[in-house]
Design a protein around this motif. Structure first.
Motif, short mmCIF file in Angstrom:
data_model
loop_
_atom_site.label_atom_id
_atom_site.label_comp_id
_atom_site.label_asym_id
_atom_site.label_seq_id
_atom_site.Cartn_x
_atom_site.Cartn_y
_atom_site.Cartn_z
N VAL A 132 -0.75 -2.35 -1.15
CA VAL A 132 0.38 -3.28 -1.29
C VAL A 132 -0.09 -4.55 -2.00
N SER A 133 -1.29 -5.04 -1.67
CA SER A 133 -1.81 -6.24 -2.35
C SER A 133 -1.99 -6.00 -3.84
N GLU A 134 -2.48 -4.81 -4.18
CA GLU A 134 -2.66 -4.49 -5.59
C GLU A 134 -1.29 -4.42 -6.29
N MET A 135 -0.29 -3.89 -5.59
CA MET A 135 1.06 -3.84 -6.18
C MET A 135 1.60 -5.25 -6.40
N ILE A 136 1.40 -6.12 -5.41
CA ILE A 136 1.88 -7.50 -5.54
C ILE A 136 1.20 -8.21 -6.69
N CYS A 137 -0.11 -8.00 -6.81
CA CYS A 137 -0.87 -8.62 -7.91
C CYS A 137 -0.37 -8.11 -9.26
N PHE A 138 -0.10 -6.81 -9.35
CA PHE A 138 0.41 -6.25 -10.60
C PHE A 138 1.77 -6.83 -10.96
N ILE A 139 2.62 -7.00 -9.95
CA ILE A 139 3.96 -7.57 -10.20
C ILE A 139 3.85 -9.02 -10.63
N GLN A 140 2.98 -9.78 -9.99
CA GLN A 140 2.80 -11.19 -10.35
C GLN A 140 2.32 -11.34 -11.80
N GLN A 141 1.54 -10.39 -12.26
CA GLN A 141 1.01 -10.47 -13.62
C GLN A 141 1.98 -9.98 -14.67
N THR A 143 9.42 -1.61 -13.95
CA THR A 143 10.29 -0.90 -13.02
C THR A 143 9.44 -0.29 -11.92
N ILE A 144 10.11 0.29 -10.93
CA ILE A 144 9.40 0.98 -9.85
C ILE A 144 8.59 2.14 -10.41
N TYR A 145 9.16 2.79 -11.42
CA TYR A 145 8.42 3.89 -12.05
C TYR A 145 7.13 3.38 -12.70
N ARG A 146 7.22 2.24 -13.37
CA ARG A 146 6.04 1.65 -14.02
C ARG A 146 4.99 1.28 -12.98
N ILE A 147 5.42 0.71 -11.85
CA ILE A 147 4.47 0.33 -10.79
C ILE A 147 3.83 1.59 -10.19
N ALA A 148 4.65 2.63 -9.93
CA ALA A 148 4.12 3.87 -9.38
C ALA A 148 3.13 4.52 -10.33
N GLU A 149 3.43 4.43 -11.64
CA GLU A 149 2.52 4.99 -12.64
C GLU A 149 1.18 4.25 -12.61
N HIS A 150 1.23 2.92 -12.45
CA HIS A 150 -0.01 2.15 -12.39
C HIS A 150 -0.80 2.48 -11.13
N MET A 151 -0.11 2.70 -10.01
CA MET A 151 -0.79 2.98 -8.74
C MET A 151 -1.16 4.45 -8.59
N SER A 152 -0.70 5.30 -9.54
CA SER A 152 -0.97 6.75 -9.49
C SER A 152 -0.41 7.37 -8.22
N LYS A 153 0.76 6.91 -7.81
CA LYS A 153 1.43 7.44 -6.63
C LYS A 153 2.91 7.63 -6.97
N SER A 154 3.63 8.31 -6.08
CA SER A 154 5.04 8.57 -6.34
C SER A 154 5.88 7.32 -6.06
N LYS A 210 8.73 7.12 -4.47
CA LYS A 210 9.22 7.08 -3.10
C LYS A 210 8.14 6.60 -2.13
N PHE A 211 6.91 7.03 -2.37
CA PHE A 211 5.82 6.63 -1.49
C PHE A 211 5.58 5.12 -1.56
N ILE A 212 5.47 4.58 -2.78
CA ILE A 212 5.17 3.15 -2.87
C ILE A 212 6.36 2.31 -2.38
N SER A 213 7.58 2.80 -2.56
CA SER A 213 8.75 2.05 -2.07
C SER A 213 8.74 1.98 -0.55
N GLN A 214 8.51 3.13 0.10
CA GLN A 214 8.49 3.14 1.56
C GLN A 214 7.28 2.38 2.11
#
Length: 783
Positions: free
Chosen positions: A678-687, A695-706, A708-712
């Motif tokens: 979650v911290s890595e996601m927040i850092c990516f969004i801040q940047q 988008t959520i798809y772009r964030i999921a692609e960066h995290m290499s996860k689905s 739905k998983f990163i949203s939940q």
């Protein structure tokens, strides 16, 4: 200008040209309307002038007719007849008769303005009678009323002695007596009529009516006053009757010119003629049918176009304002409509590197690449649809072997496989095709494939919600959902219908089958245990040589071994690893239930079961579990301290506490890992919040996860939806820019990742409750 025009994008230029073309259409229609209005105003002014001139003509002619009527009345006047026809009385001057006639004439002078100044010459007495007095000598009258350019003798011979019949002497100045002895030049025409009316050689009386020019010209004064023009009336010979607003020399020139035109062409009487003049005036003329007089008026074109000029000024102002506003709106709309297209083009051209210098129609460029995107998307969709059966089989296999450990994982994988899990309760089973001992030949494998296909078709027609997958070459695994209400009744009905289906399959397709079923499960995570039991039941049925449905409960009575399949051990270890204490304890309790309550194990088998269970917990020292050395030693000590001689209750409690502690440790480690995610996601969004494509798809692609998983995961750790957090970060950044910079709303919207200022304003008001402009003003006031 050409350089400035070339700086705009082609899309912007096309939009702007389209709007300008649309703008010019009403302008052309307005110009046509303007020309029609100008012509209507000009025609209206000319028509009004003609009416005014025609009205003056009619009044003048009517008054002249009244003058003629006046002479006819005098012709039959008995007093005048006595004076002109009768013999002279003894009274040489006939004072009484003269005075009586003079009084009678004064009455006529009040009936018509044209009769205000007239005289009657009576040769019988050589006297002249006027409405005011009687002149017994014509010399006296002439002295008070001299005719310009004519001596008394000429006047006497031409006026008094000559016969006249409705004769008019054109305009001349009269020396008229005004205020006693004061003489003034008065331009007038003279109407002459001899009496009696049929006298041709020697008239017995002469009537002369002097009509002042002012009296006649006043009827056309309106044309002079309103338009600043002139009026001119000439007789049939071209001699001036009167004029107004025009110099004498110019009037004579106009009269002669009109006379020559009249002689050159025969013109109809009472015909109105309008023609342009050489001095910027419009010449209007009317020829009288009564006496042949020509009534002319010269009206300046500028005066006629006064209303037209007003229309012209208003139209010009309105046209310029319309063009300016239309151009402004055209620029705004062209920018507003071309900007998204331009951004879309830029996005495409950034991604397409095969022809970066390609120039062409932007819409064709977009259409071709959008068609390619649609085609690629359809291809990808078809490819994914082709993979769905594989995903479905993979999910069912993982579910049946117990590799799905958490409800979140179960929900994510089932949605990807397009499987809807309506009920959490069910029954696992395994169907075997009988009659194929060694399915090693190609023909045998083909026959088994056809048999499996027919069996699956029959099972699917029986229950569409049945989860079915192949299990080897001659077996079919399934999970049958059961009703939520009465589990025992649902199990009995399901087993009865499966027996019926076996008969149907054999009767219709001549395929002999054997089915093994496990005990029912109440949660999906326990489906693996039910399937393990189904495999044991099928193995028992094959060993016994039966060809009917065999339940796991039927094998328990014949089995004196403890129940601890490798699948159950693996599920227990995996459940502990993912930190799910409820599921791990449920599996543990189920093992104690099956071995120590449902089975009558010997003491040796019970000890063997406890030893196997202790061995399972000792496997936690394997590298794949990654436990800390200190914790691992502590857990190993606790496991080895468990004595097999302890009571069942004590054993259950110790294993339960041990499971809870280990799961708690794994759970804390997992929570730490998730927190890092979650911290890595927040850092990516801040940047990258300024990127409109974040988008959520772009964030999921960066995290290499689905997605739905990163949203939940984000929702569980922060209590906030991921999309709401991205929007809040953008609005916070926009608020800082509104406070600290002078950037426009459009610039701030683009800097914070919004495609348009409109969507930015909506998002800002949704988060802050006010618009960006109001927020900036509030900040200025507070500062």
């Amino acid at each position: 200008m050409q350089l400035l025009w070339s700086k705009f994008s082609p899309v912007f230029r096309r939009f702007l040209i389209s709007y300008l073309v649309i703008l010019m259409i009403p302008q052309i229609a307005g110009y046509a309307s303007y020309r029609a209005s100008i012509e209507a105003a000009r025609s209206s002014s000319i028509e009004n002038s003609l009416k005014s001139l025609s009205l003056g003509k009619e009044i003048i002619e009517r008054n002249l007719l009244q003058v003629e009527a006046f002479t006819r009345q005098l012709a039959v006047n008995p007093d005048l007849q006595n004076l002109i026809a009768g013999p002279k009385p003894h009274d040489l001057y006939n004072v009484y008769g003269m005075n009586r006639m003079q009084r009678s004439l004064s009455m006529y002078s009040s009936t018509n303005d044209y009769l205000s100044h007239f005289f009657i010459h009576i040769p019988n007495y050589n006297a002249i009678i006027t409405p005011r007095t009687v002149y017994y000598r014509p010399e006296h009258y002439y002295a008070a009323n001299q005719l310009d350019g004519m001596s008394f003798e000429q006047w006497h011979d031409q006026i008094l002695k000559q016969p006249h019949f409705n004769e008019i002497i054109p305009l001349r100045n009269y020396k008229r007596e005004i205020l006693g002895t004061v003489l003034a030049d008065v331009p007038a025409i003279t109407f002459l009529q001899s009496l009696p009316l049929n006298s041709f050689n020697k008239p017995q009386a002469t009537i002369g009516v002097m009509i002042d020019q002012d009296q006649m010209a006043s009827l056309t004064q309106n044309i002079v006053d309103q338009y600043g023009g002139w009026t001119l009336v000439t007789d049939a010979e071209g001699q001036i009757i009167f004029s107004l607003g025009i110099e004498q020399a110019e009037a004579e020139q106009m009269a002669q010119s009109h006379r020559r035109e009249g002689n050159a062409a025969e013109t109809e009487l009472n015909v109105q003629n309008v023609q342009p003049g050489s001095d910027g005036r419009l010449l209007i003329s009317i020829q009288s049918s009564q006496n042949g007089w020509n009534y002319m008026a010269g009206i300046p074109e500028k005066a006629l176009m006064t209303k037209a000029d007003q229309i012209k000024q208003v139209t010009l102002a309105f046209t310029l304002a319309t063009i300016a506003l239309g151009l402004l709106f055209g620029l705004v709309l062209a920018y507003r409509n071309s900007a998204p297209v331009y951004r879309l083009l830029a996005s495409f051209r950034e991604q397409i590197t095969d022809s970066p210098d390609r120039r062409g129609n932007e819409y064709d460029f977009l259409a071709s690449h959008i068609n390619n995107l649609i085609a690629n998307n359809d291809s990808l969709k078809n490819a994914m649809n082709e993979q769905i059966p594989l995903l479905r089989d993979g999910f069912i296999k993982r579910l049946l072997i117990g590799e799905v450990y958490t409800s979140l994982e179960l929900e994510v994988i089932s949605s990807q496989a397009h499987i809807s899990l309506h009920s959490s309760k069910g029954l696992a089973g395994l169907v075997k095709v009988n009659g194929y001992a060694n399915p090693d030949s190609e023909e045998t494998i083909h026959e088994l494939g056809v048999a499996r296909l027919l069996i699956k078709q029959v099972l699917t027609e029986w229950n569409a919600q049945l989860l079915i997958t192949d299990w080897g070459t001659d077996q079919i695994a399934f999970a049958c959902p059961l009703d939520e209400n009465s589990l025992n009744e649902a199990i009995g009905r399901c087993e009865k219908e499966l027996n019926t289906l076996m008969e149907v399959i054999y009767r219709e397709h001549r395929i002999s089958t054997t089915i093994g079923t496990g005990a029912a499960y109440e949660v999906w995570n326990d489906a693996g245990r039910s399937f393990d039991e189904a495999k044991q039941a099928l193995d028992y049925a094959i060993h016994m040589g039966t060809d009917h449905l065999v339940r796991f409960e039927d094998t328990m009575k014949e089995n004196e071994m403890f129940y601890y399949p490798i699948e159950s051990e693996q599920r227990l270890l995996n459940t502990i690893k993912v930190g799910e204490p409820e599921e791990a304890i449920r599996i543990l309790e189920q093992l104690f239930l099956r071995n120590l309550e449902e089975r009558e194990l010997s003491y040796e088998m019970t000890q063997q079961f406890i030893m196997e269970l202790k061995g399972t917990f000792l496997k936690l020292d394997e590298p794949k579990f990654k436990l800390d050395a200190s914790l691992l030693e502590e857990y190993k000590t606790r496991v080895t301290s468990i004595q097999m001689t302890e009571t069942i209750t004590s054993l259950r409690a110790k294993f339960k506490r041990l499971t809870e502690d280990i799961c708690g440790d794994f759970q804390r480690r997992r929570a730490g890992a998730h927190a890092d995610t979650v911290s890595e996601m927040i850092c990516f969004i801040q940047q990258h919040y300024g990127d409109a494509n974040l988008t959520i798809y772009r964030i999921a692609e960066h995290m290499s996860k689905s997605e739905k998983f990163i949203s939940q995961l984000f929702k569980e750790h922060t209590g906030e939806n991921l999309s709401d957090y991205v929007e809040r970060v953008r609005i916070d950044a926009a608020s800082n820019l509104l406070h600290s910079t002078g950037q426009t709303i459009d610039e701030i919207a683009e800097a914070t990742g919004y495609n348009s200022a409109h969507s930015f304003r909506r998002a800002f008001k949704r988060v802050r409750g006010i618009s960006p402009s109001v927020f900036r003003k509030m900040d200025v006031h507070s500062g």
